[in-house]
Structure formats: structure tokens, C-alpha cells
Design a protein around this motif. Structure first.
Motif, PDB file in Angstrom:
ATOM      1  N   ILE A   1     -31.723  34.720 -17.342  1.00  0.00           N
ATOM      2  CA  ILE A   1     -30.429  34.200 -16.875  1.00  0.00           C
ATOM      3  C   ILE A   1     -30.119  34.725 -15.477  1.00  0.00           C
ATOM      4  CG2 ILE A   1     -27.933  34.269 -17.291  1.00  0.00           C
ATOM      5  CD1 ILE A   1     -28.657  34.290 -20.341  1.00  0.00           C
ATOM      6  N   PHE A   2     -30.348  36.026 -15.251  1.00  0.00           N
ATOM      7  CA  PHE A   2     -30.096  36.634 -13.939  1.00  0.00           C
ATOM      8  C   PHE A   2     -30.924  35.947 -12.852  1.00  0.00           C
ATOM      9  CE2 PHE A   2     -31.159  39.782 -10.674  1.00  0.00           C
ATOM     10  CZ  PHE A   2     -29.890  40.180 -10.269  1.00  0.00           C
ATOM     11  N   ASN A   3     -32.226  35.781 -13.095  1.00  0.00           N
ATOM     12  CA  ASN A   3     -33.082  35.134 -12.097  1.00  0.00           C
ATOM     13  C   ASN A   3     -32.701  33.675 -11.872  1.00  0.00           C
ATOM     14  OD1 ASN A   3     -34.424  37.532 -11.826  1.00  0.00           O
ATOM     15  ND2 ASN A   3     -36.442  36.709 -12.264  1.00  0.00           N
ATOM     16  N   THR A   4     -32.268  32.999 -12.925  1.00  0.00           N
ATOM     17  CA  THR A   4     -31.823  31.607 -12.777  1.00  0.00           C
ATOM     18  C   THR A   4     -30.601  31.533 -11.882  1.00  0.00           C
ATOM     19  OG1 THR A   4     -32.690  31.077 -14.970  1.00  0.00           O
ATOM     20  CG2 THR A   4     -31.083  29.547 -14.035  1.00  0.00           C
ATOM     21  N   ILE A   5     -29.636  32.428 -12.102  1.00  0.00           N
ATOM     22  CA  ILE A   5     -28.419  32.456 -11.269  1.00  0.00           C
ATOM     23  C   ILE A   5     -28.765  32.760  -9.819  1.00  0.00           C
ATOM     24  CG2 ILE A   5     -26.266  33.730 -10.839  1.00  0.00           C
ATOM     25  CD1 ILE A   5     -26.065  34.009 -13.948  1.00  0.00           C
ATOM     26  N   VAL A   6     -29.643  33.743  -9.590  1.00  0.00           N
ATOM     27  CA  VAL A   6     -30.052  34.093  -8.224  1.00  0.00           C
ATOM     28  C   VAL A   6     -30.747  32.910  -7.560  1.00  0.00           C
ATOM     29  CG1 VAL A   6     -31.624  35.555  -6.874  1.00  0.00           C
ATOM     30  CG2 VAL A   6     -30.171  36.574  -8.630  1.00  0.00           C
TER      31      VAL A   6
END
Length: 196
Positions: free
Chosen positions: A178-183
């Protein structure tokens, strides 16, 4: 005695897979063109070595599929020199696959689960695990991404604490995905604003 030395070496490679990254970059016989490929290969080599040294066969089976996907990604990308048409159309999907799926899975296995197995073997405490887990994550990202990686310290500490409290690798992998998707979405949006 030899096994203990090899396990200590595996521990060092788990904490600092950037060592493998630097060695791979220096090997000119390997024609790895992209830093992301070198980083992916570094994580794979370090993780596999650690899993063998610490008898993590179940973990190794879990990521067998991931390793296959990662190696096929590198193979397809390396064919790009000859098959530019295919790679140009598949490049976005392959980069997304790497950023959103492969890196989070391999990093979390390496910096959370394998490191935890190794630290419990050597009887280290929770605080040291959190510090080393965050530092390993940070140092590897500095080698790969530069100084901008320092903003990831709170994320790395949080991930280590979540893993310790849940003992569930899947939870931290999902958070990382989720973090990498948001970034990635943020970077795409910033590029759209920049090129208008």
C-alpha cells in the motif's frame, strides 16, 4: 564452527544487502543495466543465502514463486535490447510489478522475517531488532536511492514494531504494498503537474 561463521555472515548480508549490491555493480561481467535489477538480485541472493543458513525451508518455498517472477522479469527486461517493441509495451507493467509487488515482498522477508529469525538465533533483544531492522532498510535504500531514503526511517521502525507485535509477515507486506502504491501514484501525479 564453520556453520556458525556462515550464519554470522548470512546475518551481516541480511542486515546489509547493499554489500551484495555494491559487489554486483563492480562485476562488469554481469550485464545488469538497471539499478533496480541489481537491487532485486541483491535481495534475492541475500535472502536465499540466509534461508539456507538458518533452515528456513518453509519460507524459501513461500518465495520460490516470487524468485521465479523476479528472475523472469530480469530476463524479459534484458531481452529489451533485442525486442524493444515488446519491452516498451510491457515496461510500465514490469516496473509496476517490481515497485508495488516484488520489492515490498522481498524487503519485508529480508528486513523483518529473516532478520527476526537470525536475531532470535543469536539471542538479541526486541529493541536491537527494531534498530537493526530500520537501519538495514535505511542503509539499503540509501545505497539504491540516495540521501532521500532518510524519510523512510519512521516507516521502517513502524514496520518492525508491527511485525514484532503481530509476528505476521503478510501484514507488513500488505502495508508495504500500500505504501509503495501511494508513493508511486504521488510520483505519477507530480510528473503530470510538472509536464503540463
Amino acid at each position: 564452527m564453520l556453520l556458525t561463521l556462515l550464519r554470522r555472515f548470512a546475518f551481516i548480508l541480511t542486515v546489509f544487502p547493499g554489500i551484495i549490491y555494491v559487489i554486483l555493480k563492480m562485476l562488469s561481467s554481469l550485464r545488469i543495466h538497471k539499478s533496480s535489477h541489481t537491487y532485486l538480485l541483491s535481495l534475492l541472493i541475500g535472502s536465499i543465502f540466509s534461508m539456507v543458513m538458518f533452515n528456513q525451508w518453509a519460507t524459501m518455498l513461500k518465495i520460490f514463486f516470487i524468485v521465479g517472477v523476479a528472475l523472469s522479469y530480469i530476463f524479459v527486461e534484458s531481452l529489451g535490447i533485442k525486442f524493444n517493441y515488446f519491452v516498451n509495451h510491457a515496461k510500465i507493467n514490469l516496473d509496476l510489478l517490481t515497485t508495488i509487488i516484488l520489492f515490498p515482498i522481498l524487503e519485508e522477508f529480508n528486513f523483518r522475517q529473516l532478520l527476526w529469525v537470525e536475531m532470535t538465533y543469536f539471542n538479541y533483544n526486541y529493541i536491537l531488532y527494531i534498530v537493526l531492522s530500520a537501519m538495514a532498510f535505511l542503509v539499503t535504500h540509501i545505497v539504491y536511492q540516495g540521501i532521500s531514503a532518510f524519510i523512510k526511517i519512521p516507516f521502517a521502525v513502524g514496520q518492525a514494531i508491527i511485525f514484532l507485535s503481530t509476528q505476521n509477515i503478510l501484514i507488513v507486506i500488505i502495508i508495504h504494498l500500500i505504501f509503495n502504491t501511494i508513493v508511486l501514484i504521488d510520483r505519477i501525479e507530480n510528473q503530470k503537474l510538472f509536464y503540463r
